[in-house]
Enzyme design. Structure first.
Site, PDB file in Angstrom:
ATOM      1  N   SER A 172       0.863  -1.176   0.000  1.00 52.32           N
ATOM      2  CA  SER A 172       0.000   0.000   0.000  1.00 52.32           C
ATOM      3  C   SER A 172       0.901   1.227   0.000  1.00 52.32           C
ATOM      4  O   SER A 172       1.464   1.604   1.016  1.00 52.32           O
ATOM      5  CB  SER A 172      -0.897  -0.007   1.255  1.00 52.32           C
ATOM      6  OG  SER A 172      -1.624   1.197   1.347  1.00 52.32           O
ATOM      7  N   HIS A 186      -3.571  -6.036   2.336  1.00 55.41           N
ATOM      8  CA  HIS A 186      -2.681  -6.933   3.064  1.00 55.41           C
ATOM      9  C   HIS A 186      -3.263  -8.326   3.257  1.00 55.41           C
ATOM     10  O   HIS A 186      -2.608  -9.207   3.805  1.00 55.41           O
ATOM     11  CB  HIS A 186      -2.332  -6.342   4.443  1.00 55.41           C
ATOM     12  CG  HIS A 186      -1.388  -5.190   4.363  1.00 55.41           C
ATOM     13  ND1 HIS A 186      -0.971  -4.476   5.469  1.00 55.41           N
ATOM     14  CD2 HIS A 186      -0.758  -4.628   3.297  1.00 55.41           C
ATOM     15  CE1 HIS A 186      -0.141  -3.522   5.086  1.00 55.41           C
ATOM     16  NE2 HIS A 186       0.000  -3.593   3.780  1.00 55.41           N
ATOM     17  N   GLU A 196      -5.519  -2.385   8.616  1.00 54.44           N
ATOM     18  CA  GLU A 196      -4.850  -2.912   9.800  1.00 54.44           C
ATOM     19  C   GLU A 196      -5.636  -2.586  11.069  1.00 54.44           C
ATOM     20  O   GLU A 196      -6.131  -1.466  11.233  1.00 54.44           O
ATOM     21  CB  GLU A 196      -3.444  -2.319   9.951  1.00 54.44           C
ATOM     22  CG  GLU A 196      -2.500  -2.609   8.809  1.00 54.44           C
ATOM     23  CD  GLU A 196      -1.158  -1.898   8.987  1.00 54.44           C
ATOM     24  OE1 GLU A 196      -0.896  -1.370  10.091  1.00 54.44           O
ATOM     25  OE2 GLU A 196      -0.380  -1.854   8.017  1.00 54.44           O
ATOM     26  N   GLU A 201       1.689  -8.980   7.259  1.00 52.60           N
ATOM     27  CA  GLU A 201       2.380  -8.464   8.434  1.00 52.60           C
ATOM     28  C   GLU A 201       2.177  -9.328   9.668  1.00 52.60           C
ATOM     29  O   GLU A 201       2.425  -8.891  10.792  1.00 52.60           O
ATOM     30  CB  GLU A 201       1.944  -7.021   8.697  1.00 52.60           C
ATOM     31  CG  GLU A 201       2.347  -6.105   7.540  1.00 52.60           C
ATOM     32  CD  GLU A 201       1.923  -4.667   7.716  1.00 52.60           C
ATOM     33  OE1 GLU A 201       1.275  -4.361   8.742  1.00 52.60           O
ATOM     34  OE2 GLU A 201       2.243  -3.850   6.845  1.00 52.60           O
ATOM     35  N   ASP A 259      -5.147   1.248  10.865  1.00 52.27           N
ATOM     36  CA  ASP A 259      -4.716   1.903   9.636  1.00 52.27           C
ATOM     37  C   ASP A 259      -5.847   1.733   8.633  1.00 52.27           C
ATOM     38  O   ASP A 259      -6.097   0.639   8.135  1.00 52.27           O
ATOM     39  CB  ASP A 259      -3.425   1.273   9.104  1.00 52.27           C
ATOM     40  CG  ASP A 259      -2.997   1.856   7.761  1.00 52.27           C
ATOM     41  OD1 ASP A 259      -3.608   2.842   7.313  1.00 52.27           O
ATOM     42  OD2 ASP A 259      -2.052   1.313   7.162  1.00 52.27           O
ATOM     43  N   GLU A 286      -4.614   5.792  11.444  1.00 49.18           N
ATOM     44  CA  GLU A 286      -3.683   6.138  10.370  1.00 49.18           C
ATOM     45  C   GLU A 286      -4.430   6.244   9.051  1.00 49.18           C
ATOM     46  O   GLU A 286      -5.300   5.420   8.755  1.00 49.18           O
ATOM     47  CB  GLU A 286      -2.604   5.052  10.292  1.00 49.18           C
ATOM     48  CG  GLU A 286      -1.556   5.251   9.221  1.00 49.18           C
ATOM     49  CD  GLU A 286      -0.609   4.064   9.172  1.00 49.18           C
ATOM     50  OE1 GLU A 286      -0.085   3.772   8.070  1.00 49.18           O
ATOM     51  OE2 GLU A 286      -0.392   3.410  10.213  1.00 49.18           O
ATOM     52  N   ASP A 299       0.286   8.899   6.805  1.00 54.12           N
ATOM     53  CA  ASP A 299       1.254   8.043   6.124  1.00 54.12           C
ATOM     54  C   ASP A 299       1.289   8.435   4.650  1.00 54.12           C
ATOM     55  O   ASP A 299       2.183   9.153   4.207  1.00 54.12           O
ATOM     56  CB  ASP A 299       0.881   6.578   6.306  1.00 54.12           C
ATOM     57  CG  ASP A 299       1.755   5.620   5.499  1.00 54.12           C
ATOM     58  OD1 ASP A 299       2.834   6.040   5.037  1.00 54.12           O
ATOM     59  OD2 ASP A 299       1.364   4.453   5.305  1.00 54.12           O
ATOM     60  N   LYS A 355       8.527   6.107   7.317  1.00 56.39           N
ATOM     61  CA  LYS A 355       9.009   4.926   6.592  1.00 56.39           C
ATOM     62  C   LYS A 355      10.232   5.368   5.800  1.00 56.39           C
ATOM     63  O   LYS A 355      10.117   6.163   4.865  1.00 56.39           O
ATOM     64  CB  LYS A 355       7.927   4.392   5.643  1.00 56.39           C
ATOM     65  CG  LYS A 355       6.695   3.836   6.348  1.00 56.39           C
ATOM     66  CD  LYS A 355       5.628   3.454   5.328  1.00 56.39           C
ATOM     67  CE  LYS A 355       4.424   2.791   5.979  1.00 56.39           C
ATOM     68  NZ  LYS A 355       3.323   2.549   5.013  1.00 56.39           N
ATOM     69  N   HIS A 411       7.594  -0.147   9.744  1.00 60.77           N
ATOM     70  CA  HIS A 411       8.059  -1.124   8.768  1.00 60.77           C
ATOM     71  C   HIS A 411       7.287  -0.959   7.469  1.00 60.77           C
ATOM     72  O   HIS A 411       6.502  -0.043   7.300  1.00 60.77           O
ATOM     73  CB  HIS A 411       7.833  -2.539   9.321  1.00 60.77           C
ATOM     74  CG  HIS A 411       6.372  -2.840   9.561  1.00 60.77           C
ATOM     75  ND1 HIS A 411       5.893  -4.092   9.799  1.00 60.77           N
ATOM     76  CD2 HIS A 411       5.263  -2.030   9.589  1.00 60.77           C
ATOM     77  CE1 HIS A 411       4.584  -4.062   9.971  1.00 60.77           C
ATOM     78  NE2 HIS A 411       4.190  -2.821   9.844  1.00 60.77           N
ATOM     79  N   LYS A 447       5.641   0.679  14.654  1.00 66.39           N
ATOM     80  CA  LYS A 447       4.766  -0.284  13.970  1.00 66.39           C
ATOM     81  C   LYS A 447       5.659  -1.274  13.249  1.00 66.39           C
ATOM     82  O   LYS A 447       6.421  -0.878  12.360  1.00 66.39           O
ATOM     83  CB  LYS A 447       3.896   0.421  12.930  1.00 66.39           C
ATOM     84  CG  LYS A 447       2.625   1.033  13.426  1.00 66.39           C
ATOM     85  CD  LYS A 447       1.833   1.593  12.253  1.00 66.39           C
ATOM     86  CE  LYS A 447       1.472   0.509  11.245  1.00 66.39           C
ATOM     87  NZ  LYS A 447       0.718   1.021  10.085  1.00 66.39           N
TER      88      LYS A 447
END
Length: 438
Positions: free
Chosen positions: A63, A175, A184, A225, A262, A312, A339, A364, A392, A415
């Site tokens: 993503s 994901h 998430e 993840e 997220d 997020e 993000d 990131k 991550h 995270k």
């Protein structure tokens, strides 16, 4: 040397000469089985002749925000076009020729040289994956040559805050292949006294969550993840289920363990109609579609019902007006993390602070391309009163650099996925080692 002030420490470092004598890149595999970049840097201490060689590797996201630095791929028949041999060639030729002979302790000069060599705003010439691998490897090599822990080399004597883990235990969106539209759902052990206890609490809740999922005959397959990927009808249903897992583990919801999410809203947003589409929630009555105002109302309802302390990317990466409304409504009681909105880019972070948008920045390192630029973004966020969350990517390696970075900058939050899978636990295990030193 770790007890010196930052300026004195920098002056001492720059009085030493530890010369880069070799740079070598290779193609390796990440946690999704896709190619990524690994870089070896060798440096030689002038006074002793001692050589130090280290390795660093580069993560990759599924993503990704449209404003991120460019991750170059080969686009040929190898690995479905995902190979990175062109990037490796850049490292082993142009980049190697440019930085061999430089002082590995001069991180700012190295990163500036890399950015100038690329010559584009988005790292589209050599690739952010090329620049980042070299940048991080130089930092690790410098720390190793000085016999210093990486977090201490990066942060000095003021590196002293352990980060609270935000553990992605339920996966959705891009994901996982399930009905969850949001990406998430995380547990945050806010009641822990120290990092080892935080990790233990998170791991225990994770295992009790698996037990409950098995009892309900829901999927315990894991996503990218490490989080489970069952089918749930809504975000509220997920948080209700997570509350059961927290209580089954013997902890109090809100006091011991809080929640985060997220939304990855840009993945749900359609430019055609300016609305957010939820195919996983759609049913007999048709597709569920929400406006920005309805999204804000949904997040407000979730924060009123559950201890949701961090959201997020709740709205699209270009919806500055919607972010302003959201920040006014929820910014006083919830961490609103940008993000895709900020992509670890100081220009976008400044825009956000000027518009009073969000109150936290996700960091990131591969979104921007060099360590210096990432640390500039962290500094800008923190001096602007925003929190920094070190993160991550979904395509990770066993490298643990971000664990040291989180402590070095006193971020307070990290995270790095569920407490399972080696590419996730490598960061947690490194934080356990660091916690013995701070």
């Amino acid at each position: 040397m770790g007890m010196l002030s930052a300026k004195t420490r920098e002056a001492v470092f720059m009085s030493l000469i530890i010369q880069i004598v070799d740079v070598y890149g290779r193609e390796i595999l990440d946690s999704r089985g896709n190619p990524t970049v690994e870089v070896e840097v060798t440096a030689q201490t002038e006074t002793t002749g001692r050589k130090t060689t280290v390795r660093e590797s580069v993560p990759s996201g599924a993503s990704t925000g449209q404003f991120e630095a460019v991750e170059l791929r080969d686009g040929d028949t190898r690995f479905f076009g995902l190979g990175v041999q062109k990037v490796i060639d850049h490292i082993n030729t142009r980049i190697r020729q440019e930085i061999v002979g430089m002082n590995v302790l001069d991180q700012t000069a190295i990163d500036r040289r890399l950015v100038e060599l690329d010559g584009t705003d988005n790292k589209g010439n050599l690739g952010a994956n090329a620049l980042l691998g070299v940048s991080l490897a130089c930092a690790r090599c410098a720390a190793a040559a000085l016999d210093m822990p990486l977090f201490r080399y990066l942060g000095g004597c003021n590196a002293k805050v352990w980060p609270r883990p935000m553990m992605n235990v339920i996966n959705g969106g891009v994901h996982a292949r399930n009905s969850l539209d949001f990406q998430e759902f995380m547990i945050v052990p806010v009641g822990a006294c120290c990092f080892p206890e935080a990790l233990r609490m998170g791991a225990e809740v994770y295992h009790f969550l698996k037990q409950l999922l098995n009892e309900e005959k829901l999927s315990t397959a894991v996503g990218d993840e490490g989080g489970f990927a069952p089918d749930f009808g809504s975000a509220g249903a997920v948080f209700a289920f997570l509350s059961r897992a927290v209580e089954k583990a013997g902890y109090e919801v809100g006091k011991d363990v809080a929640f985060a999410m997220d939304a990855a809203a840009s993945e749900l947003y359609s430019e055609e109609d300016g609305m957010y589409h939820f195919p996983g929630e759609s049913g007999e009555n048709g597709e569920v579609i929400r406006s920005a105002d309805e999204m804000i109302a949904l997040f407000e309802e979730l924060t009123d019902t559950y201890p949701l302390i961090s959201i997020e990317d709740p709205l699209d990466e270009d919806d500055w007006e919607g972010w302003q409304k959201l920040t006014k409504r929820l910014g006083e009681k919830t961490m609103l993390v940008g993000d895709d909105l900020f992509v670890t880019n100081t220009k976008r972070i400044r825009c956000g602070t000027d518009l009073h948008v969000a109150n936290a920045v996700l960091i990131k390192v591969n979104q921007i391309g060099t360590l210096t630029e990432a640390m500039d973004a962290i500094e800008l966020a923190q001096t602007s009163g925003y929190r920094a969350v070190i993160s991550h990517r979904s395509g990770e390696t066993e490298d643990s650099f971000i664990a040291d970075l989180a402590v070095a900058v006193n971020a307070g939050w990290i995270k790095t996925g569920a407490p399972c899978r080696g590419e996730r636990t490598s960061k947690y295990n490194q934080l356990l080692r660091i916690s013995e030193k701070i």
